[in-house]
Motif scaffolding. Sequence first.
Motif, PDB file in Angstrom:
ATOM      1  N   ARG A 129      11.514   1.926 -17.617  1.00 38.94           N
ATOM      2  CA  ARG A 129      12.708   1.069 -17.594  1.00 38.94           C
ATOM      3  C   ARG A 129      12.482  -0.194 -18.419  1.00 38.94           C
ATOM      4  O   ARG A 129      13.353  -0.609 -19.186  1.00 38.94           O
ATOM      5  CB  ARG A 129      13.055   0.700 -16.149  1.00 38.94           C
ATOM      6  CG  ARG A 129      13.580   1.854 -15.314  1.00 38.94           C
ATOM      7  CD  ARG A 129      13.832   1.418 -13.892  1.00 38.94           C
ATOM      8  NE  ARG A 129      14.862   0.379 -13.835  1.00 38.94           N
ATOM      9  CZ  ARG A 129      15.069  -0.382 -12.759  1.00 38.94           C
ATOM     10  NH1 ARG A 129      14.323  -0.224 -11.674  1.00 38.94           N
ATOM     11  NH2 ARG A 129      16.024  -1.292 -12.779  1.00 38.94           N
ATOM     12  N   ARG A 185      16.424  14.612 -16.511  1.00 36.47           N
ATOM     13  CA  ARG A 185      15.697  13.764 -15.560  1.00 36.47           C
ATOM     14  C   ARG A 185      14.855  14.606 -14.611  1.00 36.47           C
ATOM     15  O   ARG A 185      13.719  14.244 -14.285  1.00 36.47           O
ATOM     16  CB  ARG A 185      16.685  12.905 -14.782  1.00 36.47           C
ATOM     17  CG  ARG A 185      17.402  11.864 -15.630  1.00 36.47           C
ATOM     18  CD  ARG A 185      18.399  11.061 -14.831  1.00 36.47           C
ATOM     19  NE  ARG A 185      19.525  11.884 -14.400  1.00 36.47           N
ATOM     20  CZ  ARG A 185      20.499  11.455 -13.609  1.00 36.47           C
ATOM     21  NH1 ARG A 185      20.477  10.222 -13.142  1.00 36.47           N
ATOM     22  NH2 ARG A 185      21.489  12.261 -13.270  1.00 36.47           N
ATOM     23  N   ARG A 237      13.142   3.095  -9.207  1.00 34.52           N
ATOM     24  CA  ARG A 237      14.521   2.750  -9.584  1.00 34.52           C
ATOM     25  C   ARG A 237      14.984   1.473  -8.893  1.00 34.52           C
ATOM     26  O   ARG A 237      15.647   0.622  -9.508  1.00 34.52           O
ATOM     27  CB  ARG A 237      15.452   3.911  -9.226  1.00 34.52           C
ATOM     28  CG  ARG A 237      16.927   3.615  -9.460  1.00 34.52           C
ATOM     29  CD  ARG A 237      17.219   3.305 -10.932  1.00 34.52           C
ATOM     30  NE  ARG A 237      18.592   2.861 -11.145  1.00 34.52           N
ATOM     31  CZ  ARG A 237      19.593   3.678 -11.427  1.00 34.52           C
ATOM     32  NH1 ARG A 237      19.373   4.997 -11.523  1.00 34.52           N
ATOM     33  NH2 ARG A 237      20.800   3.215 -11.621  1.00 34.52           N
ATOM     34  N   PRO A 278      17.249   6.578 -13.994  1.00 31.68           N
ATOM     35  CA  PRO A 278      18.368   6.129 -14.824  1.00 31.68           C
ATOM     36  C   PRO A 278      18.513   6.967 -16.092  1.00 31.68           C
ATOM     37  O   PRO A 278      17.526   7.466 -16.633  1.00 31.68           O
ATOM     38  CB  PRO A 278      17.970   4.685 -15.168  1.00 31.68           C
ATOM     39  CG  PRO A 278      16.481   4.673 -15.074  1.00 31.68           C
ATOM     40  CD  PRO A 278      16.121   5.643 -13.975  1.00 31.68           C
ATOM     41  N   ARG A 279      19.742   7.125 -16.541  1.00 30.89           N
ATOM     42  CA  ARG A 279      19.975   7.781 -17.829  1.00 30.89           C
ATOM     43  C   ARG A 279      19.722   6.810 -18.968  1.00 30.89           C
ATOM     44  O   ARG A 279      19.204   7.161 -20.014  1.00 30.89           O
ATOM     45  CB  ARG A 279      21.413   8.293 -17.901  1.00 30.89           C
ATOM     46  CG  ARG A 279      21.703   9.431 -16.917  1.00 30.89           C
ATOM     47  CD  ARG A 279      23.130   9.922 -17.092  1.00 30.89           C
ATOM     48  NE  ARG A 279      23.434  10.960 -16.106  1.00 30.89           N
ATOM     49  CZ  ARG A 279      23.167  12.256 -16.285  1.00 30.89           C
ATOM     50  NH1 ARG A 279      22.601  12.648 -17.395  1.00 30.89           N
ATOM     51  NH2 ARG A 279      23.484  13.140 -15.360  1.00 30.89           N
ATOM     52  N   ASP A 315      19.058   2.258 -19.746  1.00 33.38           N
ATOM     53  CA  ASP A 315      18.595   1.005 -19.151  1.00 33.38           C
ATOM     54  C   ASP A 315      19.489  -0.150 -19.576  1.00 33.38           C
ATOM     55  O   ASP A 315      20.053  -0.144 -20.630  1.00 33.38           O
ATOM     56  CB  ASP A 315      17.152   0.715 -19.594  1.00 33.38           C
ATOM     57  CG  ASP A 315      16.208   1.820 -19.142  1.00 33.38           C
ATOM     58  OD1 ASP A 315      15.886   1.892 -17.952  1.00 33.38           O
ATOM     59  OD2 ASP A 315      15.826   2.642 -20.007  1.00 33.38           O
TER      60      ASP A 315
END
Length: 263
Positions: free
Chosen positions: A85, A100, A160, A260-261, A263
Motif C-alpha cells: 500500500r 487479489r 488493510r 485494495p485494488r 491505493d
Amino acid sequence: MSRLGRITAETRAAWYAFVRRRTAVFFTFFFPIILILIFGALIRTDPTDGGLFAEPAGYYVASYLAVVVLFTPLSRVGSEVARHREGNRFEKLATTPLSRAEWLLAQTLVNVAVIGLASLVILAMVLAVTDASFVASPLVVPYIALGVALFCGFGAVLGRVADSQDGVIAASNGVAIPLLFLSETFIPPAMLPEWFVPFMQLSPLTYFARGLRAATYEAPTGAMVGVGETGVVGVDPYLNLLVLAVLALGFFVAGAYALPRTD
C-alpha cells in the motif's frame, strides 16, 4: 499466462523477496528456538506440582507449533500488504491479470513453506531438549497448512485496516498475544474461570491446538486433560480439522476481499 502460471510466478517472487530479507529469515527460525529453550528447557514442566506448566512436556508441542502458525503469518502478510500500500504496488498489480485472491494465495503458499520448515525445527528442538512424547500423525501437515492459510487471511485484513507497517505490527501483536494465551494452547481450560471456557470456542487457534494435540499427543493416566471436552466438536482431531478448514476458507476469502485494488 494461465492462472497456475500467474500463481507460480508470484509465489516465486514472494519467496525470493522473503529470503532476501535476512533479518526476517533469521527471526522466523530463531524466535521459536528461543521460545522452546526458555519454556522447554529452562522452565520445565512439572505434572505433579500444578501451576502454569502443569502438563507433561508432550502436551505443549502443539502449543509451540501454534506460536509460529499464529505470529508469523499475521505479521508477515500484514506487513506485506502495508508495504504494498505504501509503495502503491496494488495500483500497479491492478493493471495485470493477477487477481487479489491469486496474490494472497501466492503469499500463503510461501508462508506454508516457511512455517513448515520452522515447524520441523521446532519438533527437532523439542525432542532434543525435552522429554516430550510426539506421535507422528499425517494430520500435522493439513493442520499447519490450514492454520497458516487462516492467519494469512487474517493478516491481510489487518494490513488493510492498519495505516502503516508499524501499525500492522502493533495490531498483529494485539491480536496474537491474547489469542495465544486464551485459546487451548499453554493454559488448559481447567485453569481458567468456568464462565470463560465457552468463549475459548470463539478462537480459531483453539481448534488448531486442540485438534493437533489430540492427533499427536497421548495423555498419560492422571494428567490434567479432560481439557477441551467442552464445545461442539470436543477433542476429535478430524472434527477440529473440519472446523479449522471452514474458518480458514472464511478468513482467506475475507482477506482477499480486503486487499485494495488501488491505493
